[in-house]
Structures are given as C-alpha cells and as structure tokens.
Write an enzyme that holds these catalytic residues in place. Sequence first.
Site, PDB file in Angstrom:
ATOM      1  N   TYR A  83     -14.099  11.548  -1.413  1.00 30.10           N
ATOM      2  CA  TYR A  83     -14.319  10.253   0.005  1.00 30.10           C
ATOM      3  C   TYR A  83     -16.093  10.456   0.419  1.00 30.10           C
ATOM      4  O   TYR A  83     -16.682  10.977   1.345  1.00 30.10           O
ATOM      5  CB  TYR A  83     -14.110  11.527   1.009  1.00 30.10           C
ATOM      6  CG  TYR A  83     -12.168  12.255   1.137  1.00 30.10           C
ATOM      7  CD1 TYR A  83     -11.410  11.530  -0.077  1.00 30.10           C
ATOM      8  CD2 TYR A  83     -11.788  12.399   2.036  1.00 30.10           C
ATOM      9  CE1 TYR A  83     -10.142  11.855   0.044  1.00 30.10           C
ATOM     10  CE2 TYR A  83     -10.312  13.071   2.060  1.00 30.10           C
ATOM     11  CZ  TYR A  83      -9.212  12.557   0.844  1.00 30.10           C
ATOM     12  OH  TYR A  83      -8.460  13.403   0.936  1.00 30.10           O
ATOM     13  N   SER A 107      -1.616  12.103   4.034  1.00 31.29           N
ATOM     14  CA  SER A 107      -0.268  10.936   4.449  1.00 31.29           C
ATOM     15  C   SER A 107       0.696  10.922   5.156  1.00 31.29           C
ATOM     16  O   SER A 107       1.518  10.376   4.968  1.00 31.29           O
ATOM     17  CB  SER A 107      -0.093   9.927   3.011  1.00 31.29           C
ATOM     18  OG  SER A 107      -1.284  10.112   2.262  1.00 31.29           O
ATOM     19  N   PHE A 134       2.008   3.098   5.919  1.00 29.46           N
ATOM     20  CA  PHE A 134       4.202   1.978   6.276  1.00 29.46           C
ATOM     21  C   PHE A 134       4.466   3.190   7.750  1.00 29.46           C
ATOM     22  O   PHE A 134       5.249   1.961   8.320  1.00 29.46           O
ATOM     23  CB  PHE A 134       4.105   2.698   5.540  1.00 29.46           C
ATOM     24  CG  PHE A 134       5.730   2.025   5.038  1.00 29.46           C
ATOM     25  CD1 PHE A 134       5.947   0.915   4.566  1.00 29.46           C
ATOM     26  CD2 PHE A 134       7.415   2.925   4.970  1.00 29.46           C
ATOM     27  CE1 PHE A 134       7.135   0.216   4.695  1.00 29.46           C
ATOM     28  CE2 PHE A 134       8.078   2.036   5.277  1.00 29.46           C
ATOM     29  CZ  PHE A 134       8.621   0.933   4.724  1.00 29.46           C
ATOM     30  N   ARG A 184       0.963   6.250   4.574  1.00 33.52           N
ATOM     31  CA  ARG A 184      -0.498   5.741   4.333  1.00 33.52           C
ATOM     32  C   ARG A 184      -0.283   4.332   4.965  1.00 33.52           C
ATOM     33  O   ARG A 184      -0.512   3.238   4.935  1.00 33.52           O
ATOM     34  CB  ARG A 184      -0.300   5.256   2.555  1.00 33.52           C
ATOM     35  CG  ARG A 184      -0.487   6.500   2.040  1.00 33.52           C
ATOM     36  CD  ARG A 184      -0.737   5.120   0.065  1.00 33.52           C
ATOM     37  NE  ARG A 184      -0.053   7.036  -0.516  1.00 33.52           N
ATOM     38  CZ  ARG A 184      -1.121   7.713  -1.808  1.00 33.52           C
ATOM     39  NH1 ARG A 184      -2.942   7.819  -0.148  1.00 33.52           N
ATOM     40  NH2 ARG A 184      -1.516   8.722  -1.927  1.00 33.52           N
TER      41      ARG A 184
END
Length: 334
Positions: free
Chosen positions: A59, A204, A210, A208
């Site tokens: 990251y 997640s 959703f 992610r």
Amino acid sequence: MENRQLGASGIAVSALGLGCLSFSGYYGSGGRVPADDARKLIDRALGLGVNFFDTAAMYVGSEELLGSALKGRREKRTIATKFGVILDTGGRPAGMDARPEAVVKACDESLLRLGIDVIDLFYLHRIDRAVPIEDTVGALADLIHAGKIKGIGLCEVSSVTLRRAHGTHPIAAVQSEYSLWSREVEDKILPTCRELGIAFVPYSPLGRGFLSGEVKAVDDLPTTDIRRAIPRFQAENFARNQALMRDLAAMAARYEATPAQVALAWLLRQGDDIVPIPGTKHIKYLEENACAVNVRISPDDVATLSRTFAPDRIAGERHGEASGRFVDTEPGVS
C-alpha cells in the site's frame, strides 16, 4: 469498544481494526490521502476505541502515513503490516519474494517507513510458491528473537500450508477475505485456525464496499478502480448480487442501523476470534463501522443472513484473474 485477542500471541486488540489500504488511493478514488487527513482519521479512530491498524508495504505511502499519524502515541496501539509482494512499474502485484534474506530486508524497510522499533504483527502478504513456507516462517521467528516483530501472520493461506507454518513457529493470525459476500474460509481455513488457536482477521469485511449499499452501479466506480476487474462487480453478476442487498437493507432498517453495520455485526457474531479490519478514508464511515459493535442482531437473524448470502447464491468469483493467481488455494480447489 470491546477487545479481542490475537490467538496465543498475547496481543489484545479492539474488536474492529482499521484497514489502511485506502490511504494509498489503491481503489482509484482521489489518490493518496493527505497526511493531515490521515492523522484526523487516526485521531478519530483512537477516540472511538480502535487500537488495531493494518497496513502493508504494497500500500504505497500507507506505512509512512500511519507511522506519522501515530508518532508519539505508540503505546497500546497494535500495528500490523505485510510484506512480500513485488510491484511492477504500474504499482500492481507482479510476484512474491519470501526468501529469508528478503524477509529481513522487508522488515527493516517497514520499520523505517513506520518510524517504530518493533512491528506487532508481521504478515506474509501472499504465499511464495518458490520458497518453502518453513524457510519463510523460520526467518520470521528469527525476527521475533531479534525483537523486531512480536507476532507472525499469514494472508490468503490454505489450511495445509498453515499447518506446515504453524509447525515451524506458532502463527498469531491469519488474514483472508471474509464477509457475508465471501465465505469460502468457513470450509477449512477457519476451522483450522480454531483448532490451532490462531486468530482470524477478515479483510474486505464489507465486500469491498458492496455490503455498504453505496455502490449502486459498476459505472459509478472510477475508471481506475480495481473493483472493475473483479467478476462479482461486473454486468449480470453485479445485478444478481444487488438483489441480495434488499434483504440486508430491510433487516438493517429493523435494527435502525445501516447495511454495513449489520454486515459487520454478523461477522463479529461468527466468533470471538474474529477481528475484522474495515477500511475507509472517511470519518463518517469510520464512525459508522465502529458503531457496528453495538448492533446486537438476534441468532435467528444471523441465521437468516447466512442463508440469504449462502455461497452458492453469490454470482461471480471474488478475485480477478490477475490477483487470484497469488491466492494459496486448498488442494483440489481451483
């Protein structure tokens, strides 16, 4: 905020952590988070009782931002980071390097970027199939003896590999995707973790984004967003999956909560060894997620959600072809 323990490591952390992937702009929405904004987010997380922060060398820029935001207040804060992924010139995963010499180098580099003397939990980000897991874990054990790390973690690992690793040195935590939308770990890896006394850290945990209900259409995502390459977010799959959200939203309304809070509450009810790390760069969503620990959904509603989001009702794979090749799948599972 209640605390949970990372396996037999003795490390106590908040029941919900903060994933710092968003700090890097990895989802293609506005680029890297400014240092002042990262500090404000960390400040608010600490105020909410969150003391478990998860980042990674992959990251890019995230370790530096986290280290800067926690400078001078390291005590009772648990920092986890991950190593091993080789990035191409475009910043995408291109391979793995988990050789013992690479383990030491990666640790020293993460310590420098974070500005700390010891990493609480150091994960192998993905399994390097060219290096025996015993060699990698042996090098990590040497780092524990050297006082550079406190605990060893593995990400997206199969139960077979986990047993080999744990036989070399106790593993504190396994991190893999786990949510109402992604429940493959319930088959073998989660039972193995429980048998061996290893904590499970779902990344997640909101699928992610959703399961927050905020993503109404794939076209709403930035053109550089990595979710566009994930089968579950594409065309017919996305439409079929959206149909499941109606039941989640209806249940959330009954609890006077958001869909994200109910999804996290479901995950927290899967066991006291579960420590989800939802990520965000927005204080609004950080606060929303933290309040999920107070949403007490009934056992019947936990079971209802489990049926609604049964694995065979989810359309599409959770990984695209590029990222899926780095996952250490169970033998006999493609």
